[in-house]
Structure formats: structure tokens, C-alpha cells
Design a protein around this motif. Structure first.
Motif, PDB file in Angstrom:
ATOM      1  N   ALA A   6       0.849  -1.191   0.000  1.00  0.00           N
ATOM      2  CA  ALA A   6       0.000   0.000   0.000  1.00  0.00           C
ATOM      3  C   ALA A   6       0.885   1.242   0.000  1.00  0.00           C
ATOM      4  O   ALA A   6       1.882   1.309   0.729  1.00  0.00           O
ATOM      5  N   ASP A   7       0.557   2.205  -0.847  1.00  0.00           N
ATOM      6  CA  ASP A   7       1.286   3.472  -0.983  1.00  0.00           C
ATOM      7  C   ASP A   7       2.636   3.322  -1.679  1.00  0.00           C
ATOM      8  O   ASP A   7       3.376   4.299  -1.808  1.00  0.00           O
ATOM      9  N   ARG A   8       2.992   2.114  -2.132  1.00  0.00           N
ATOM     10  CA  ARG A   8       4.246   1.920  -2.853  1.00  0.00           C
ATOM     11  C   ARG A   8       4.003   2.047  -4.359  1.00  0.00           C
ATOM     12  O   ARG A   8       2.955   1.675  -4.871  1.00  0.00           O
ATOM     13  N   VAL A   9       5.014   2.566  -5.039  1.00  0.00           N
ATOM     14  CA  VAL A   9       4.971   2.691  -6.497  1.00  0.00           C
ATOM     15  C   VAL A   9       6.073   1.811  -7.081  1.00  0.00           C
ATOM     16  O   VAL A   9       7.230   1.877  -6.637  1.00  0.00           O
ATOM     17  N   ALA A  10       5.712   0.987  -8.039  1.00  0.00           N
ATOM     18  CA  ALA A  10       6.648   0.014  -8.606  1.00  0.00           C
ATOM     19  C   ALA A  10       6.725   0.146 -10.118  1.00  0.00           C
ATOM     20  O   ALA A  10       5.720   0.388 -10.790  1.00  0.00           O
ATOM     21  N   ILE A  11       7.928  -0.034 -10.643  1.00  0.00           N
ATOM     22  CA  ILE A  11       8.152  -0.172 -12.082  1.00  0.00           C
ATOM     23  C   ILE A  11       8.558  -1.611 -12.341  1.00  0.00           C
ATOM     24  O   ILE A  11       9.457  -2.138 -11.664  1.00  0.00           O
ATOM     25  N   VAL A  12       7.902  -2.268 -13.288  1.00  0.00           N
ATOM     26  CA  VAL A  12       8.275  -3.621 -13.704  1.00  0.00           C
ATOM     27  C   VAL A  12       8.531  -3.579 -15.207  1.00  0.00           C
ATOM     28  O   VAL A  12       7.641  -3.228 -15.986  1.00  0.00           O
ATOM     29  N   THR A  13       9.754  -3.925 -15.624  1.00  0.00           N
ATOM     30  CA  THR A  13      10.063  -3.932 -17.057  1.00  0.00           C
ATOM     31  C   THR A  13       9.806  -5.320 -17.653  1.00  0.00           C
ATOM     32  O   THR A  13       9.791  -6.319 -16.939  1.00  0.00           O
TER      33      THR A  13
END
Length: 253
Positions: A6-13
Motif C-alpha cells: 500500500a502506498d508503494r509505487v513500482a516499475i516492472v520492465t
């Protein structure tokens, strides 16, 4: 599922299919806002739409991760949209299998650039935001092939390089409360392993059966099984784990 992201932002390539898509779904399912990144913007959007349909938050981004300027623009766009960046999963990769004596230099270059240099570009672009926040989780995709695999001199070299990159970044970024780890999957049922089967003249099902017979758990892995380990390493449950490469290969030696 829990809301540990919760409240985390993730980038997945490389998130349009396989392990990348499974990871994007897993992180979103536990509360993360996920940037689904892939070379093909339409396929990125399709995975993001699937996540949104399941109640998650995701945005698709088209990005050539072998282009450092495009990578910086993508990372900055994610931070502009969400205000932060907490998690980076470097999953984008390709195979161009061939024996050493007949491998064109272009196949060596393309695999090293896509599977290793791209991670350097993504980590470099992400770290400035993570360092400023004094928080970050980076998970890089290596492979069992890092130990050596016939017909994959380019892929094996790149995936071994990922482990060195990971260990070094853990040392450099640790003082800023950034954890950097890698996972090294064995045989996982994906489009990439299906393509490998075709290359050696086998049906994907037969290739999987052959791999399963050589694996102590007597089966091949599924993308979701890798995603669950990535999610652990990207979480605060792994807060004192850094610089590690964890093999996910059903007990194979």
C-alpha cells in the motif's frame, strides 16, 4: 492478499508477459501502484487493463530499455504521475541462442544490451529518486543460465553480469536504505522457454517434460512462483536482505 505494498509505487520492465506480467499482477494485488513497462506500448496497456479490471492500479508504458534517454524519460514520467518510486523490477530480457562458433556479433551485442545494459540504465535512472527518499527496493532478473548453458554464451554472460551488478549496487546503495537483490529462475513455463524448445526442435510440452525429469521437484516452474519471491524481496519482509541472488529452480543443482 495483503496490502503490504500500500502506498508503494513500482516499475516492472518486460511486464507484458511471463514473469514480468505475473510480477506486476502480484505487486498490484498487494496494493502497489504499478508501471507496466514493455517495448510494445499496446501490450503494456493490455496488462495494465487486466490489473485494473482485477481492482488494482496500473499504467502501461512503452519504453525501449536499451535506450538510456528513453529509460530516464519513462522513470521521470512515473515519478511525475505518482510522486515517488519505491520498487524497480528489472525483468526485460531476450534470448538469441546459438553455439559460439556460429553466433553473429550482433546476437552477442543485442542480448548483452537488452539483458544487462538495460538494468544499468534503469537502476541509474531510478536511484536518484530512491536516494532522495532514502528508500528503495531493486530486484533484478538473473537466471540459472548464469552458471553456464550450452548454446547461450551471450545470455549466460549477461545473466552472470546481472549478479555482479546486483552485488555492487547493494554495496553502493545500501547506505541510502536501498536493497538490491536478484532472482535466478530455472526452467519456468513462459513464451521464452517455449521459443527455446522450438529452437532445439521440440514441442514446448515435451521440452517441459524433459526439464521436469531433471528437476528434484519433478515439474517446471510457473511465472507466479517467481513473482512471489520477487514480491518478498521487494517488501519490507526482506528489509535486511541485500546483495543476494536467490535461485528459483525446484532444487536443481
Amino acid at each position: 492478499m495483503s496490502d503490504r505494498f500500500a502506498d508503494r509505487v513500482a516499475i516492472v520492465t518486460g511486464a507484458a508477459q511471463g514473469i514480468g506480467a505475473a510480477t506486476a499482477r502480484r505487486l498490484a494485488g498487494e496494493g502497489a501502484r504499478v508501471a507496466v513497462v514493455d517495448l510494445d506500448a499496446d501490450r503494456s496497456a493490455a496488462t495494465a487493463d487486466e490489473i485494473k479490471g482485477a481492482g488494482g492500479v496500473a499504467t502501461g508504458y512503452g519504453c525501449d530499455v536499451t535506450d538510456p534517454e528513453a529509460v530516464t524519460a519513462m522513470v521521470d514520467a512515473v515519478v511525475a504521475e505518482h510522486g515517488r518510486l519505491d520498487i524497480l523490477v528489472n525483468n526485460a530480457g531476450i534470448t538469441r541462442d546459438n553455439m559460439l562458433f556460429k553466433m553473429p556479433a550482433a546476437e552477442w551485442d543485442s542480448v548483452l544490451t537488452t539483458n544487462l545494459s538495460s538494468m544499468f540504465y534503469c537502476c541509474q535512472a531510478a536511484q536518484k529518486h530512491m536516494v532522495a527518499a532514502r528508500y528503495g527496493k531493486i530486484v533484478n532478473l538473473s537466471s540459472r543460465s548464469a552458471l553456464g548453458n550450452r548454446g547461450q554464451v551471450n545470455y549466460a554472460a549477461a545473466k552472470a553480469g546481472v549478479q555482479g551488478l546486483t552485488a555492487t549496487l547493494a554495496i553502493e546503495l545500501g547506505p541510502f536504505n536501498i536493497n538490491v537483490n536478484a532472482v535466478a529462475p530455472g526452467y519456468i513455463a513462459t513464451a521464452m522457454t517455449a521459443a527455446t524448445a522450438t529452437r532445439v526442435g521440440a514441442a514446448p510440452e515435451d521440452h517441459q517434460k524433459m526439464a521436469a525429469e531433471l528437476t528434484p521437484l519433478r515439474r517446471v516452474g510457473q511465472p507466479e512462483e517467481v513473482a512471489s519471491v520477487i514480491a518478498f524481496l521487494a517488501s519490507d519482509d526482506a528489509s535486511y536482505v541485500s546483495g543476494q541472488t536467490l535461485y528459483i529452480n525446484g532444487g536443481a543443482r
